[in-house]
Enzyme design. Structure first.
Site, mmCIF file in Angstrom:
data_model
loop_
_atom_site.group_PDB
_atom_site.id
_atom_site.type_symbol
_atom_site.label_atom_id
_atom_site.label_comp_id
_atom_site.label_asym_id
_atom_site.label_seq_id
_atom_site.Cartn_x
_atom_site.Cartn_y
_atom_site.Cartn_z
ATOM 1 N N GLN A 191 33.325 49.988 -14.301
ATOM 2 C CA GLN A 191 31.674 50.550 -14.687
ATOM 3 C C GLN A 191 30.890 49.271 -14.437
ATOM 4 O OE1 GLN A 191 33.315 51.655 -18.914
ATOM 5 N NE2 GLN A 191 31.079 51.538 -18.975
ATOM 6 N N GLU A 226 34.305 48.457 -18.534
ATOM 7 C CA GLU A 226 33.222 47.666 -18.512
ATOM 8 C C GLU A 226 33.852 46.371 -17.819
ATOM 9 O OE1 GLU A 226 30.250 47.335 -21.547
ATOM 10 O OE2 GLU A 226 29.581 45.450 -20.950
ATOM 11 N N ARG A 304 26.597 43.226 -31.616
ATOM 12 C CA ARG A 304 26.004 44.544 -32.061
ATOM 13 C C ARG A 304 26.474 44.910 -33.378
ATOM 14 N NH1 ARG A 304 22.966 48.668 -29.177
ATOM 15 N NH2 ARG A 304 23.160 47.761 -27.042
ATOM 16 N N ARG A 336 32.282 52.865 -26.457
ATOM 17 C CA ARG A 336 31.093 53.761 -26.714
ATOM 18 C C ARG A 336 30.615 53.374 -28.434
ATOM 19 N NH1 ARG A 336 31.348 60.191 -25.179
ATOM 20 N NH2 ARG A 336 29.207 60.282 -24.845
ATOM 21 N N THR A 434 22.327 43.883 -25.683
ATOM 22 C CA THR A 434 21.744 42.846 -26.888
ATOM 23 C C THR A 434 21.556 41.644 -25.960
ATOM 24 O OG1 THR A 434 24.299 42.329 -27.333
ATOM 25 C CG2 THR A 434 23.032 44.117 -28.674
ATOM 26 N N GLU A 706 25.723 56.714 -26.035
ATOM 27 C CA GLU A 706 26.500 56.244 -27.097
ATOM 28 C C GLU A 706 25.885 56.808 -28.629
ATOM 29 O OE1 GLU A 706 25.616 52.208 -25.779
ATOM 30 O OE2 GLU A 706 27.808 51.836 -26.306
HETATM 31 N N1 MTE Z 1 30.374 60.311 -20.807
HETATM 32 C C1 MTE Z 1 31.347 60.540 -19.961
HETATM 33 N N2 MTE Z 1 31.393 61.805 -19.699
HETATM 34 N N3 MTE Z 1 32.115 59.531 -19.612
HETATM 35 C C2 MTE Z 1 31.975 58.321 -20.049
HETATM 36 O O1 MTE Z 1 32.729 57.403 -19.625
HETATM 37 N N4 MTE Z 1 30.853 56.537 -21.235
HETATM 38 C C3 MTE Z 1 29.918 56.520 -22.532
HETATM 39 C C4 MTE Z 1 28.613 57.382 -22.401
HETATM 40 N N5 MTE Z 1 29.063 58.736 -22.185
HETATM 41 C C5 MTE Z 1 31.013 57.877 -20.956
HETATM 42 C C6 MTE Z 1 30.098 58.966 -21.223
HETATM 43 C C7 MTE Z 1 29.281 54.966 -22.886
HETATM 44 S S1 MTE Z 1 30.577 54.005 -23.309
HETATM 45 C C8 MTE Z 1 28.062 54.613 -22.406
HETATM 46 S S2 MTE Z 1 27.911 53.038 -22.578
HETATM 47 C C9 MTE Z 1 27.357 55.565 -21.532
HETATM 48 O O2 MTE Z 1 27.941 56.803 -21.336
HETATM 49 C C10 MTE Z 1 27.010 54.778 -20.165
HETATM 50 O O3 MTE Z 1 26.291 55.658 -19.284
HETATM 51 P P1 MTE Z 1 24.623 55.568 -19.467
HETATM 52 O O4 MTE Z 1 24.172 54.242 -19.858
HETATM 53 O O5 MTE Z 1 24.280 56.442 -18.254
HETATM 54 O O6 MTE Z 1 24.530 56.517 -20.801
HETATM 55 N N1 HPA Z 2 26.156 47.128 -24.936
HETATM 56 C C1 HPA Z 2 27.214 47.476 -23.921
HETATM 57 N N2 HPA Z 2 27.632 46.565 -23.223
HETATM 58 C C2 HPA Z 2 27.389 45.395 -23.171
HETATM 59 C C3 HPA Z 2 26.278 45.041 -24.029
HETATM 60 C C4 HPA Z 2 25.774 45.860 -24.941
HETATM 61 O O1 HPA Z 2 24.973 45.486 -25.794
HETATM 62 N N3 HPA Z 2 26.228 43.526 -23.956
HETATM 63 C C5 HPA Z 2 27.112 43.483 -22.976
HETATM 64 N N4 HPA Z 2 27.654 44.238 -22.506
HETATM 65 MO MO1 MOS Z 3 29.553 51.600 -22.875
HETATM 66 S S1 MOS Z 3 30.728 50.790 -24.618
HETATM 67 O O1 MOS Z 3 28.298 50.414 -23.429
HETATM 68 O O2 MOS Z 3 30.429 51.003 -21.743
#
Ligand code: MTE
Ligand code: HPA
Ligand code: MOS
Length: 758
Positions: A191, A226, A304, A336, A434, A706
């Site tokens: 990620q 991540e 967070r 998540r 954050t 999330e």
């Molecule tokens: N959805 C799918 N299908 N696969 C994933 O790995 N990760 C989640 C969420 N939805 C995820 C998912 C998490 S932890 C986050 S932070 C967000 O997607 C990241 O993508 P976005 O910032 O585009 O929402």
């Molecule tokens: N959310 C998710 N990932 C992160 C953050 C946060 O607030 N800060 C650093 N990595």
């Molecule tokens: Mo989502 S836990 O911020 O990759």
């Protein structure tokens, strides 16, 4: 618009890390890891393994040309153990062989002599022993101590939640090879491509410009990639660097489960004070975060937790303190919700406990305290566009809550051994990293001379549909068919210094950067068009792949416009940079305005508990969710359903078991149970809240990744209400997950009834 990946996925054509064709001469890496949670390495004998036919080299910390350090926030984590191991599964060496099979065989021939040391797995024990990752932090508003006495009701308790395995379908992996001049290219399932690049450069002792990281897509990340995709990518790069041959590492599922960190378990103590009419006057909470053996992302996750300690509620007096406790588990990491769910579980437990003691339904306390505009949160942000009450009221009405309650009471009256329980789960989740400085992104757009468009951003596609959303932004900006736009891989050479795709902010940050790049190109193209038709720039629009002048078609097609611009030497490439405005946070005061906006929602969950077996099924989960103005309803609905079920799994059935020596016992899908088609709610209804959306969301379409996970919290309390309906002597405990085993214990706690008829 459909997800652009869906056809490739169902046909098996989508390319994941393990599908990348490997070069001739590719070697395979296997990790030799610590066989205990805490110990001093006396000796490691690699001789037999080294002599095993097909083994090319065994790499240890001694072979690292740069620093043996992968810690992103705090430099406290070696890539390979030196003289001590800190968790079961900690990498000690990398075996590189001509095949994966050979490397695995050779692994069995390594002999390690370790002196085992004391092992801590419990965060409260760690705190007592002074084992902390960094000093505690406190968020505070008002003064709790001055109001306890004035409270009509005060309750205290404990609330614990356990970890959660990410269980991305694609395990961790990377493929690295050397280019000319010692440059390295890494394909990684990460990620955070920039995190991989930065850490690889540090370990190899070279500049970041020597490392290129490329990501096509992930078979799921959920936060688990991540930070924790980095080790394997860096190991592969190290192998490629030392051996000058391509190196591939793909973790086996059991190794992945054992070696990587998970959602942080938390143990917390709360105290809640209410007025006569159930206004929450004061809330005090102490969180003990089980960080594991190194910091990883724990400081940010803990932050967070503090931000979301009061969930959707306005509480005028709050003291929330959090300790990041160092234990001998694998370093826990993003998952998540990123600490938010753990914080919210405690306030919901405190409310549930108060409701239980008062003999009322928790929803009476929840509803009475929902946030509204002008309310100040403990971290100083004042609510604007608060939708907590609106989502609640809409859910109440739309899903006929009163009728549902009557039906459930009626059902419970009539059925002795089957009971239903209902819980309402409001959610308020802040959108932005954050860490304010991380809220920026870039996009690179090329318009090719034939009018087709290539888009690169810092966004990583992990199943959440961000590539489709980026494509929509570009196609919409130019008013061209989506087929004309291609989403390129995420690559550190094309888009640099990126924040990870995380915090649900990927589409907002990268989408806004892309919009900026497209707008710059559009401005130039309008000038070209104005010259072509001999009109003012202000009279020009591009629509449906044509030039419009004063709202009338000017007879110039998109392709013609691009060709003309190209021949006139207009630059058809642009870079967009976006940094979220307004947000700020002062850590010395623990006050500020850290979030661009909040996402709201309310879920109503109904469960049926079999009071003989302790098993349960969810009848329905009905949600009113604040999408803003969704730019892709299908994708967003998928995020709600997936997030909800993932949250319910964490609250009900996913159980990580370690033995007292810190060894993970639930290290395979046979022993770690996640929701499947049989355990998901029979019905999931999602209703979009009617709202204007938010300017700081991409095209007013709010972040959705999330927040839905936290609807799953309600699963715990719905089950608890059903157990209470069966057993009036049950003393509620707040220790997730609520597994059937715990349900059964709760059903028959202090009960003298004989179950008749069986
Ligand atoms: N959805 C799918 N299908 N696969 C994933 O790995 N990760 C989640 C969420 N939805 C995820 C998912 C998490 S932890 C986050 S932070 C967000 O997607 C990241 O993508 P976005 O910032 O585009 O929402
Ligand atoms: N959310 C998710 N990932 C992160 C953050 C946060 O607030 N800060 C650093 N990595
Ligand atoms: Mo989502 S836990 O911020 O990759």
């Amino acid at each position: 618009m459909k997800n652009i990946d869906s056809k490739g996925h169902v046909r098996g054509e989508s390319i994941y890390l393990d599908d990348i064709p490997v070069q001739i001469g590719t070697l395979h890496g296997e990790i030799f890891d610590a066989p205990c949670a805490h110990g001093k390495i006396k000796n490691v004998d690699y001789s037999q393994a080294e002599q095993f036919p097909g083994v090319v080299r065994i790499i240890t910390f001694k072979d690292i040309p740069g620093e043996n350090q992968i810690g992103g926030i705090i430099p406290d984590e070696p890539l390979f153990a030196e003289d001590e191991v800190h968790f079961w599964g900690m990498p000690v060496a990398l075996i590189i062989a001509t095949s994966e099979f050979i490397a695995r065989q050779a692994k069995k021939l390594i002999k390690i002599d370790i002196e085992e040391l004391d092992c801590i797995v419990d965060p409260k024990e760690a705190r007592e022993k002074g084992s902390l990752i960094f000093p505690p932090r406190t968020f505070k508003i008002g003064d709790v101590d001055s109001v306890w006495e004035a409270c009509e009701h005060v309750f205290e308790g404990e609330a614990d939640s356990e970890g959660q395995e990410h269980l991305y379908i694609e395990t961790q992996g990377a493929y690295a090879f050397q280019m000319e001049n010692g440059n390295i290219r890494i394909a990684s399932s990460t990620q955070g491509p920039t995190a991989v690049q930065r850490t690889a450069a540090r370990v190899l002792g070279v500049g970041m410009h020597k490392i290129e990281v490329d990501v096509t897509r992930l078979g799921g990340g959920f936060g688990g990639k991540e930070d924790q995709a980095t080790s394997w990518a860096v190991m592969a790069a190290l192998g490629a660097h030392l051996l000058k041959r391509p190196v591939k590492i793909v973790l086996h599922r059991m190794d992945d489960m054992c070696m990587t960190g998970k959602r942080h378990p938390y143990r917390s103590d709360f105290k809640i004070g209410l007025s006569k009419d159930f206004k929450i006057k004061a809330y005090q909470v102490t969180f003990h975060q089980n960080a594991g053996a190194a910091a990883d992302l724990s400081p940010a996750v803990m932050e967070r937790t503090l931000f979301h300690a009061t969930n959707s509620y306005h509480i005028p007096n709050v003291t929330a303190t959090a300790y990041s406790c160092k234990t001998h588990l694998p370093p826990n990491t993003a998952f998540r919700g990123f600490g938010g769910p753990q914080g919210m579980f405690v306030i919901e437990s405190a409310i549930a406990k108060a409701a239980h003691e008062l003999g009322i339904d928790a929803s009476r306390i929840q509803e009475r305290n929902l946030l509204k505009d002008g309310d100040e949160l403990p971290y100083g942000q004042v609510m604007e566009h608060a939708l907590a009450r609106k989502t609640w009221a809409t859910a109440h009405k739309k899903f006929q809550l009163e009728a549902k309650r009557t039906d459930i009471a009626d059902f419970n009256q009539k059925n002795k051994y089957i009971k239903k329980g209902l819980a309402i789960q409001p959610v308020c989740f802040g959108i932005s990293f954050t860490n304010t400085s991380m809220n920026n992104a870039r996009a690179l757009v090329h318009i090719y001379s034939d009018g087709s468009v290539g888009v690169s951003t810092g966004a990583v596609e992990m199943g959440q549909g961000v590539n489709t959303k980026m494509l929509q932004v570009a196609a919409n900006a130019f008013s061209i068919a989506p087929e004309k736009v291609k989403l390129e891989t995420t690559n550190t050479t094309r888009v640099a210094n990126t924040s990870p795709s995380a915090a649900s902010a990927t589409a907002d940050l990268n989408g806004k950067a892309l919009q900026i790049a497209c707008d710059k190109l559009l401005t130039r193209l309008k000038e070209t068009a104005a010259n072509m038709v001999g009109a003012e720039v202000s009279s020009i629009e591009l629509q449906d792949e044509q030039v419009y002048c004063n709202n009338k078609p000017a007879g110039i097609k998109w392709e013609k416009l691009i060709q003309t611009a190209f021949l006139e030497r207009v630059c058809l490439t642009e870079n967009g940079h976006y940094a979220t405005p307004v947000i700020h946070f002062d850590k010395t005061k623990e006050k500020g305005h850290p979030f661009a906006y909040h996402v709201y929602g309310t879920a109503i969950l109904v469960v049926t508990v079999d009071c003989i077996r302790g098993i349960y099924t969810f009848d329905s989960v009905e949600i009113v969710h604040d999408f803003g103005k969704s730019m892709n309803e299908t994708i967003d609905l998928g995020q709600i359903e997936g997030g909800l079920v993932q949250g319910m799994g964490w609250m009900t059935m996913e159980e990580l078991k370690y033995n007292s020596n810190g060894k993970l016992l639930s290290n395979a899908l046979s022993t770690y149970k996640i929701p499947d088609i049989y355990s998901v709610p029979k019905e999931i209804k999602v209703e979009a809240l009617e709202t204007e959306g938010h300017e700081m969301a991409i095209r007013k379409s709010k972040a959705v990744g999330e927040p839905p996970l936290m609807y799953g919290l309600g699963a715990y309390f719905a089950i608890q209400n059903a157990v209470k309906a069966f057993n009036p002597n049950y003393q509620p405990k707040y220790h997730a997950p609520f597994t059937p085993e715990k349900v059964l214990l709760g059903l028959y706690e202090k009960v003298n009834v004989s179950v008749s008829g069986i």
